[in-house]
Design a protein around this motif. Sequence first.
Motif, PDB file in Angstrom:
ATOM      1  N   UNK A 721       0.789  -1.015   0.115  1.00 30.86           N
ATOM      2  CA  UNK A 721      -0.127  -0.064  -0.046  1.00 30.86           C
ATOM      3  C   UNK A 721       0.735   1.254   0.115  1.00 30.86           C
ATOM      4  N   UNK A 722       1.885   1.195   0.916  1.00 27.27           N
ATOM      5  CA  UNK A 722       2.795   2.382   0.875  1.00 27.27           C
ATOM      6  C   UNK A 722       3.226   2.596  -0.428  1.00 27.27           C
ATOM      7  N   UNK A 723       3.784   1.528  -1.205  1.00 28.54           N
ATOM      8  CA  UNK A 723       4.427   1.653  -2.438  1.00 28.54           C
ATOM      9  C   UNK A 723       3.739   2.206  -3.372  1.00 28.54           C
ATOM     10  N   UNK A 724       2.289   1.648  -3.294  1.00 28.24           N
ATOM     11  CA  UNK A 724       1.502   2.249  -4.220  1.00 28.24           C
ATOM     12  C   UNK A 724       1.067   3.736  -4.031  1.00 28.24           C
ATOM     13  N   UNK A 725       1.033   4.146  -2.894  1.00 32.19           N
ATOM     14  CA  UNK A 725       0.963   5.588  -2.528  1.00 32.19           C
ATOM     15  C   UNK A 725       2.053   6.405  -2.881  1.00 32.19           C
ATOM     16  N   UNK A 726       3.038   5.865  -2.931  1.00 31.36           N
ATOM     17  CA  UNK A 726       4.367   6.728  -3.526  1.00 31.36           C
ATOM     18  C   UNK A 726       4.344   6.532  -4.770  1.00 31.36           C
ATOM     19  N   UNK A 727       3.956   5.549  -5.431  1.00 33.06           N
ATOM     20  CA  UNK A 727       3.929   5.613  -6.967  1.00 33.06           C
ATOM     21  C   UNK A 727       2.690   6.514  -7.501  1.00 33.06           C
ATOM     22  N   UNK A 728       1.550   6.392  -7.014  1.00 33.53           N
ATOM     23  CA  UNK A 728       0.597   7.375  -7.592  1.00 33.53           C
ATOM     24  C   UNK A 728       1.097   8.843  -7.148  1.00 33.53           C
ATOM     25  N   UNK A 729       1.540   9.238  -6.126  1.00 35.16           N
ATOM     26  CA  UNK A 729       2.129  10.582  -6.034  1.00 35.16           C
ATOM     27  C   UNK A 729       3.487  10.845  -6.954  1.00 35.16           C
ATOM     28  N   UNK A 730       4.303  10.016  -7.084  1.00 33.05           N
ATOM     29  CA  UNK A 730       5.328  10.339  -7.931  1.00 33.05           C
ATOM     30  C   UNK A 730       4.717  10.494  -9.410  1.00 33.05           C
ATOM     31  N   UNK A 731       3.831   9.715  -9.700  1.00 35.65           N
ATOM     32  CA  UNK A 731       3.309   9.837 -11.215  1.00 35.65           C
ATOM     33  C   UNK A 731       2.248  11.140 -11.147  1.00 35.65           C
ATOM     34  N   UNK A 732       1.593  11.464 -10.067  1.00 34.39           N
ATOM     35  CA  UNK A 732       0.904  12.826 -10.270  1.00 34.39           C
ATOM     36  C   UNK A 732       1.934  14.028 -10.515  1.00 34.39           C
ATOM     37  N   UNK A 733       2.887  14.038  -9.567  1.00 30.16           N
ATOM     38  CA  UNK A 733       3.898  14.975  -9.582  1.00 30.16           C
ATOM     39  C   UNK A 733       4.523  15.193 -10.929  1.00 30.16           C
ATOM     40  N   UNK A 734       4.887  14.018 -11.632  1.00 32.63           N
ATOM     41  CA  UNK A 734       5.260  13.975 -13.058  1.00 32.63           C
ATOM     42  C   UNK A 734       4.654  14.466 -14.071  1.00 32.63           C
ATOM     43  N   UNK A 735       3.222  14.034 -13.921  1.00 37.45           N
ATOM     44  CA  UNK A 735       2.096  14.360 -14.842  1.00 37.45           C
ATOM     45  C   UNK A 735       1.687  15.857 -14.888  1.00 37.45           C
ATOM     46  N   UNK A 736       1.853  16.444 -13.483  1.00 39.16           N
ATOM     47  CA  UNK A 736       1.565  17.907 -13.486  1.00 39.16           C
ATOM     48  C   UNK A 736       2.928  18.471 -13.919  1.00 39.16           C
ATOM     49  N   UNK A 737       4.292  18.154 -13.872  1.00 41.00           N
ATOM     50  CA  UNK A 737       5.189  18.858 -14.338  1.00 41.00           C
ATOM     51  C   UNK A 737       5.417  18.654 -15.866  1.00 41.00           C
ATOM     52  N   UNK A 738       5.089  17.553 -16.495  1.00 42.85           N
ATOM     53  CA  UNK A 738       4.917  17.506 -17.977  1.00 42.85           C
ATOM     54  C   UNK A 738       3.736  18.106 -18.475  1.00 42.85           C
ATOM     55  N   UNK A 739       2.555  18.180 -17.749  1.00 44.74           N
ATOM     56  CA  UNK A 739       1.306  19.069 -18.293  1.00 44.74           C
ATOM     57  C   UNK A 739       1.750  20.484 -18.580  1.00 44.74           C
ATOM     58  N   UNK A 740       2.268  20.781 -17.340  1.00 42.55           N
ATOM     59  CA  UNK A 740       2.695  22.258 -17.479  1.00 42.55           C
ATOM     60  C   UNK A 740       3.748  22.765 -18.226  1.00 42.55           C
ATOM     61  N   UNK A 741       4.896  22.053 -18.611  1.00 40.46           N
ATOM     62  CA  UNK A 741       5.751  22.136 -19.542  1.00 40.46           C
ATOM     63  C   UNK A 741       5.184  22.069 -20.873  1.00 40.46           C
ATOM     64  N   UNK A 742       4.339  21.240 -21.208  1.00 42.76           N
ATOM     65  CA  UNK A 742       3.723  21.126 -22.493  1.00 42.76           C
ATOM     66  C   UNK A 742       2.835  22.321 -22.758  1.00 42.76           C
TER      67      UNK A 742
END
Length: 832
Positions: A721-742
């Motif tokens: 569960x901890x790993x899944x939460x960390x993965x979702x947070x990392x994916x959200x952060x990366x998605x936010x970064x790439x969307x803003x750059x795009x």
Amino acid sequence: MQPQQLAQVPALTSQGLSEDEVAARRAQGLGNTMPVKTSRSYVQIARENIFNPINNLLYTLGIALALLGKISDALISVGVVSLNVTVSVIQEVRAKRTLDRIAVLTRPSTTVIRSGKERSVDPGDIVMGDILLVRPGDQIVVDGPVLSTNRLDVDESLLTGESNLIEKRPGDHLYSGSFCVNGSAYYQAEKVGTQSVAYGLTAGARAFRRIYTPLQREIGLIIRIILLVAIFLEFLMALSTLSNTITIVEFVQRSVVITGIVPNGLLLAITVAYSLGALRIVGKGALVQQANAIESLSNVDVLCMDKTGTLTTNALKLTAVLPLHEKDEAELRRLLGDFVASGTTGNATSKAIGAACPGQRRHVKEEIPFSSVHKWSGVALDDEAMRGIYILGAVEILQPALSSPEDEQLHLKVQEESAKGLRVLLFAAVPELEPLRDDDDKPRLPNGLVALGLVILRDELRPEARETLERFTQAGIQFKVISGDNPQTVAALAKQVGLSGNINIISGLELAGMEPAQFAQAAEEATIFGRITPQQKEQLVQVLRERGHYVAMIGDGVNDVLSLKKANLGIAMQSGSQATRSVADIVLLKDTFSSLPPAFLEGQRIRNGMQNIFQLFLARILAVAILIIEILVIGEFPFAAKQVSVLTFLTVGTPALLLALWAYPGTTEGTSKWHALWRFVLPASLTIGIMGLFVYIGEYFVTELIRFATPVSQNTQEAQHVEAVARMAAQTALTTFTVLCGIILIIFVEPPSKFWVGSNPLRGDRRIVLLALTMFITYVILLFIPPLRTLFNLTVLGFYDYLLIGLLVVVWVFVVRWTWRARFLERLLAIK
């Protein structure tokens, strides 16, 4: 129609059908169904937009996700594709409806005999059994036997691929899709609608030649390259699945992401761009019959044109008749008038002579209609008032057959009048009657012709021709005027419309004696080509293309059909023959030659718009591919399928449609298109990939540290569960970064101010800022409304997380701008 001509039709059919008979046969389903086609059908539009290979793969993966219980993933993945497809289909259908209404103007018409009278009707009004009349330049629209003709030469190249003329006699069959070149005939509609041999060819003639533009070839190349990258990544995913590193569900989810990097949206974008371009230009007086024609025009560097009907209006005026050897002018006019009145087929020349020299019809024993192949017309008259063979044609062609070919008086007068830009024809005769065809049934001139006089005609120049040619010259386009007329006459007219006084002139007679290498050199260097046959026109266009030129051909007569089909882009006048209109990619409505420069600018607009769209697509694709490869190294995957759907929709999906709509005309000097493309894409994608890696890793490990620092039961389920939460947070952060750059890349593509100038020049269009702001607000809404956030597999990050991501985006803006401005990668890779 002349009463004498009508009498040639067999008595039983001379009246044709009555209106009651026509109505009865149409009610029985014996009508000629002729759908108007200006582009793809509605079924084709839907099929090619909805069911292409990439979309089909995404649909398959969506079904797989649904079967594996990931319903929302399936709906989002397929839904974003469906939204883009829907917008494209709506835009293209709207454009098609408008173009279909305009296309009726250029639809071929035909002449039928009904109740003993000629009527011009739409081909769809023909019924089985109708008697039709066909004249030079007319398109044959149904199949049926020839009832009556003196002689008929037909071009069946659209059916057979062979350009040789075929003679048709009574009893021979005519087939739809062919064209009358010489002569005229009555024929009967025997097979109509779907029963005809060439059903649909009247609209499909232009589909006979499908030439892809450089832009279309570039898109195809890009898609194939990226498809290879996607296949490689899929191979890695398959290995991970086989080694039990990831589950089947994860494999399918990741496959959706990988498939999504293939820029299928480029095909949708160019379809919409073509449709919008065609819609814009129809208001300027040009009907697009081949979807890529407007963009194709922007690539043209050599523009070939026939003089008659293109530089001129195809309207002639007889200015003088010059008797030779002290002949009487009144007698010469009488002979010319009778000559024209006795012919069964006419053209602009005979109309001009007939208007100035009225005459009487004489008994015709044999007739040779005018043809651009042999460049003369003749009649053998066996009449008490006028007996002998009379020939009217090009001076150079008739001169070898004269009794005194080296006539100094004739030579001087021809030179004098041609230098003024006047059309000069020779009228000659012999008193003896002899066959006008040789043993091979080809027209031949009788020897010993006596020159009676010169016929001087003036062409009416199109008023917009000078300005149009000037605008094309400014765009760096070469002109080639290819005509059947005297080279000196053509040159004089060309100078009148503004072509350079220092122009090279060559005649078809000179070309005929050249070796292939000499011919190619002459085609490259000469500007004016006179006394050219249709076959030589075709050969000139072919040679220019072989020498690397992108060639457009403008014509209006049936003699231009071969060269129009051979060119990269064929353009026809609306008033021209049905043959040229059918094979042309663009038809100039109301003969508005001035509509070409706006069409050229529209083509540049399409290319520039697609260049911007290329930049956005490739920057996103390369950045995502880099991130996938980087983050796979640490055993993770950077995005969920739904997150990539958001990234695609906000950074390239909607912006691509608007960039196509807002694109600007003009060219970018000093750099190649490919160089400009990669100069933008590589720095953008590499910097996003590098900084995005740190965003993902930082968020992933920080989240895991925080979770592990919290007292929880350290069993396997809690760890997962901890790993899944960390993965979702990392994916959200990366998605936010790439969307803003795009989103910011949209501004860099079309810089509205000097600050945003990096790789692309300043445009100053403030709408780009509004577009980027709208995409940003849309993402914020998705991120902070709980149901939408959950739907797209996003999570709430901390305030400092968002602050750090924002700061990194600002840093990225300055880094990528510096990289562009300093040309860092170009200097590093030693690219000039």
